[in-house]
Motif scaffolding. Sequence first.
Motif, PDB file in Angstrom:
ATOM      1  N   SER A  12       0.827  -1.204   0.000  1.00 21.35           N
ATOM      2  CA  SER A  12       0.000   0.000   0.000  1.00 21.35           C
ATOM      3  C   SER A  12       0.863   1.257   0.000  1.00 21.35           C
ATOM      4  CB  SER A  12      -0.943  -0.008   1.199  1.00 21.35           C
ATOM      5  OG  SER A  12      -0.194  -0.170   2.380  1.00 21.35           O
ATOM      6  N   LEU A  13       2.021   1.203   0.654  1.00 24.93           N
ATOM      7  CA  LEU A  13       2.894   2.372   0.691  1.00 24.93           C
ATOM      8  C   LEU A  13       3.336   2.748  -0.724  1.00 24.93           C
ATOM      9  CD1 LEU A  13       3.971   4.047   3.046  1.00 24.93           C
ATOM     10  CD2 LEU A  13       6.164   2.873   2.758  1.00 24.93           C
ATOM     11  N   PHE A  14       3.696   1.717  -1.490  1.00 24.69           N
ATOM     12  CA  PHE A  14       4.161   1.989  -2.849  1.00 24.69           C
ATOM     13  C   PHE A  14       3.018   2.460  -3.736  1.00 24.69           C
ATOM     14  CE2 PHE A  14       5.292   0.746  -7.172  1.00 24.69           C
ATOM     15  CZ  PHE A  14       6.435   1.504  -7.299  1.00 24.69           C
ATOM     16  N   LEU A  15       1.827   1.905  -3.488  1.00 21.19           N
ATOM     17  CA  LEU A  15       0.669   2.330  -4.283  1.00 21.19           C
ATOM     18  C   LEU A  15       0.367   3.810  -4.046  1.00 21.19           C
ATOM     19  CD1 LEU A  15      -1.829  -0.654  -4.167  1.00 21.19           C
ATOM     20  CD2 LEU A  15      -0.317   0.082  -5.998  1.00 21.19           C
ATOM     21  N   VAL A  16       0.495   4.249  -2.775  1.00 20.30           N
ATOM     22  CA  VAL A  16       0.271   5.663  -2.469  1.00 20.30           C
ATOM     23  C   VAL A  16       1.294   6.519  -3.206  1.00 20.30           C
ATOM     24  CG1 VAL A  16       0.366   7.381  -0.637  1.00 20.30           C
ATOM     25  CG2 VAL A  16      -0.825   5.228  -0.253  1.00 20.30           C
ATOM     26  N   LYS A  17       2.553   6.038  -3.175  1.00 24.46           N
ATOM     27  CA  LYS A  17       3.619   6.781  -3.858  1.00 24.46           C
ATOM     28  C   LYS A  17       3.306   6.906  -5.347  1.00 24.46           C
ATOM     29  CE  LYS A  17       8.306   5.923  -3.650  1.00 24.46           C
ATOM     30  NZ  LYS A  17       9.415   5.076  -3.170  1.00 24.46           N
ATOM     31  N   THR A  18       2.835   5.804  -5.914  1.00 27.19           N
ATOM     32  CA  THR A  18       2.500   5.801  -7.340  1.00 27.19           C
ATOM     33  C   THR A  18       1.361   6.767  -7.630  1.00 27.19           C
ATOM     34  OG1 THR A  18       3.111   3.479  -7.389  1.00 27.19           O
ATOM     35  CG2 THR A  18       1.903   4.316  -9.278  1.00 27.19           C
ATOM     36  N   ALA A  19       0.340   6.756  -6.746  1.00 22.67           N
ATOM     37  CA  ALA A  19      -0.807   7.634  -6.967  1.00 22.67           C
ATOM     38  C   ALA A  19      -0.374   9.090  -6.920  1.00 22.67           C
ATOM     39  CB  ALA A  19      -1.886   7.361  -5.921  1.00 22.67           C
ATOM     40  N   VAL A  20       0.497   9.419  -5.947  1.00 22.62           N
ATOM     41  CA  VAL A  20       0.977  10.804  -5.850  1.00 22.62           C
ATOM     42  C   VAL A  20       1.725  11.190  -7.116  1.00 22.62           C
ATOM     43  CG1 VAL A  20       2.602  12.300  -4.643  1.00 22.62           C
ATOM     44  CG2 VAL A  20       1.067  10.829  -3.341  1.00 22.62           C
ATOM     45  N   ALA A  21       2.578  10.275  -7.598  1.00 19.65           N
ATOM     46  CA  ALA A  21       3.326  10.577  -8.819  1.00 19.65           C
ATOM     47  C   ALA A  21       2.397  10.717 -10.015  1.00 19.65           C
ATOM     48  CB  ALA A  21       4.357   9.483  -9.086  1.00 19.65           C
ATOM     49  N   ALA A  22       1.329   9.904 -10.042  1.00 19.03           N
ATOM     50  CA  ALA A  22       0.390   9.997 -11.157  1.00 19.03           C
ATOM     51  C   ALA A  22      -0.314  11.343 -11.136  1.00 19.03           C
ATOM     52  CB  ALA A  22      -0.630   8.862 -11.085  1.00 19.03           C
ATOM     53  N   LEU A  23      -0.699  11.805  -9.920  1.00 14.77           N
ATOM     54  CA  LEU A  23      -1.339  13.119  -9.824  1.00 14.77           C
ATOM     55  C   LEU A  23      -0.370  14.213 -10.253  1.00 14.77           C
ATOM     56  CD1 LEU A  23      -3.474  12.928  -6.574  1.00 14.77           C
ATOM     57  CD2 LEU A  23      -4.226  13.051  -8.950  1.00 14.77           C
ATOM     58  N   GLU A  24       0.894  14.050  -9.868  1.00 12.95           N
ATOM     59  CA  GLU A  24       1.907  15.037 -10.263  1.00 12.95           C
ATOM     60  C   GLU A  24       2.008  15.088 -11.789  1.00 12.95           C
ATOM     61  OE1 GLU A  24       5.521  15.202  -7.753  1.00 12.95           O
ATOM     62  OE2 GLU A  24       6.566  14.927  -9.652  1.00 12.95           O
ATOM     63  N   THR A  25       2.008  13.901 -12.420  1.00 14.99           N
ATOM     64  CA  THR A  25       2.063  13.839 -13.878  1.00 14.99           C
ATOM     65  C   THR A  25       0.862  14.540 -14.500  1.00 14.99           C
ATOM     66  OG1 THR A  25       3.177  11.725 -13.683  1.00 14.99           O
ATOM     67  CG2 THR A  25       2.252  12.261 -15.816  1.00 14.99           C
TER      68      THR A  25
END
Lengths: 283, 277
Positions: free
Chosen positions: B74-87
């Motif tokens: 879940s930690l990595f998924l959150v990181k991915t989601a944040v990066a996706a929003l940044e993109t």
Amino acid sequence: MSTSSVRAIGRVSPTERDPAWLSRLFWACAGLAVLAPALVATEFKPWLLFEPDSLRVSGQFVADFFPPKIEPAFLALVARETWRTVAIATAGLALGLLIAIPLTLLSTSVLSVSSITGRMKTGPLVVRQIMRAILIVLRSVPELVWALVFVRVVGLGPTAGVLAIALTYGGMLGKVYSEILESDDRHAAQSLLRNGAGRLATLFYGALPQSAAELTSYSVYRWECAIRSSAVLGFVGAGGLGQQMDNSMKMFNGSEVATILMAFIVLVAISDWVSARLRRVIG
Amino acid sequence: MSGPRIVPTGPGDAMPEPLRRARHSAIGLLLAIAGLIVASFVSLDLQWARFTDDQAVQRMVKFMKELLSPATESLFLVKTAVAALETLAMSAVGTLLAAVGGLLLALPATQSSGRGQSLIRNLTGFVLNVLRSIPELVWAALLIIAAGLGPFAGTLALALHTAGVLGRLFAEAIENAPARAAMALRTQGVSRGLVFLYATLPQISPQLLSYSLYRWENNIRAAAVMGVVGGGGLGALLSFHMGLFHMRETSTLLIAMLVLVAAVDVASWVLRRQLQR
């Protein structure tokens, strides 16, 4: 509209002058509300560009651009890398065609025998949808990501670039080819199929003659795009102008970067011109 | 001009002259293309051997297996989601800046008459061409020196390249706009700026919006890979984990990329349909 009437409009209350002002105001505020977090997320701080430290570094780098490096040895290197960029694009597109053409023939509904009498049968329909799915996957992964993957598999060098372009462009060409075939008049192809012609004969005598010009023209346009991408693929180590530019950039060598940038702009302009001319000839 | 005349001929020369010429130039073109392709393959030292040696198959299978088992911590998924929003934010802000900049550059690029204005026109045309012919990723690599690593450099890079593309499209749209409303205002002595705001812009704004949305679709793809050269977003995580051969994380990031791109495609399609109505 005379000056006095413009003034008169100025005295009218804003509601009368613009009946839609409320909805405009709302959408402007809504836009700002969405924009604000986006600005935070992108770390949008333009003033950082004008801080003395940043100005000094970028000023130095840009000042280095003049004069561009024009030693014969370096120019020869740039010329070689420029050719490699073109070669990666061309070889990649050629392999892309090898992927695209069979997938197009398997996925296009123009060559479907069962669909000339009512609905397409389930078997052929499933095969066509699978081929379409393959095309979608191929083209939705950006070529730069394919290149990153292949650099891991085959190591640094042009092989990764050629494969990356082949896969992405194979996917794009395959999709557009079958769209072109399907959007043109199907009458000739259908007549041939109805009279018992084979699929290959139908393709060559029914479908291709009307679509050949458009297919060729689109392929030439994609070649021009492939040259632009192959220049970029160098940044992940796939050879060509991009790799040279990455090297020069890492050494903050402004004059080399200027030469490479100019070579790049000239290359893009030439391929633009060649592609536009070819497409005009093909018509 | 008359069309190709088909003269009845004997079996010896069955082809009319224009057709023969067309066929000759087609053969010449095909030979040139074949030559270019052969020259390309010969001059690049392509290493197909890496695909045919003993371990190649094993290596590919292992690679694919790792790619097909995405990381789901879940930690990595959150990181991915944040990066996706940044993109997503990078692509949106970049496109918005580009639309504003493109419009500002398109105006001087279209002014047709008047003294000394052909110079301005050519100059802006040149600027637009340079902005357009340098790809986003190259702009990002250049801007990192001024703006530092991170999403800001990527956003600016998207904005610069897209401003070049949109500027040209906008200039064409302005030139092709129906001139009647503008003429009506100009004959009344309204200034150029007001004529543009009240006559030309309202007529072409749906087209401008549609172009901008289309470029947004392109920019989300570009923004996704921007991080590979240091521009932030999903690409930054991707090149980090790929560099360390973290294949499971890489797989998650690739999936996130595909989902994001598909979502923006759908959103842009819906918005453009609404505009056309």
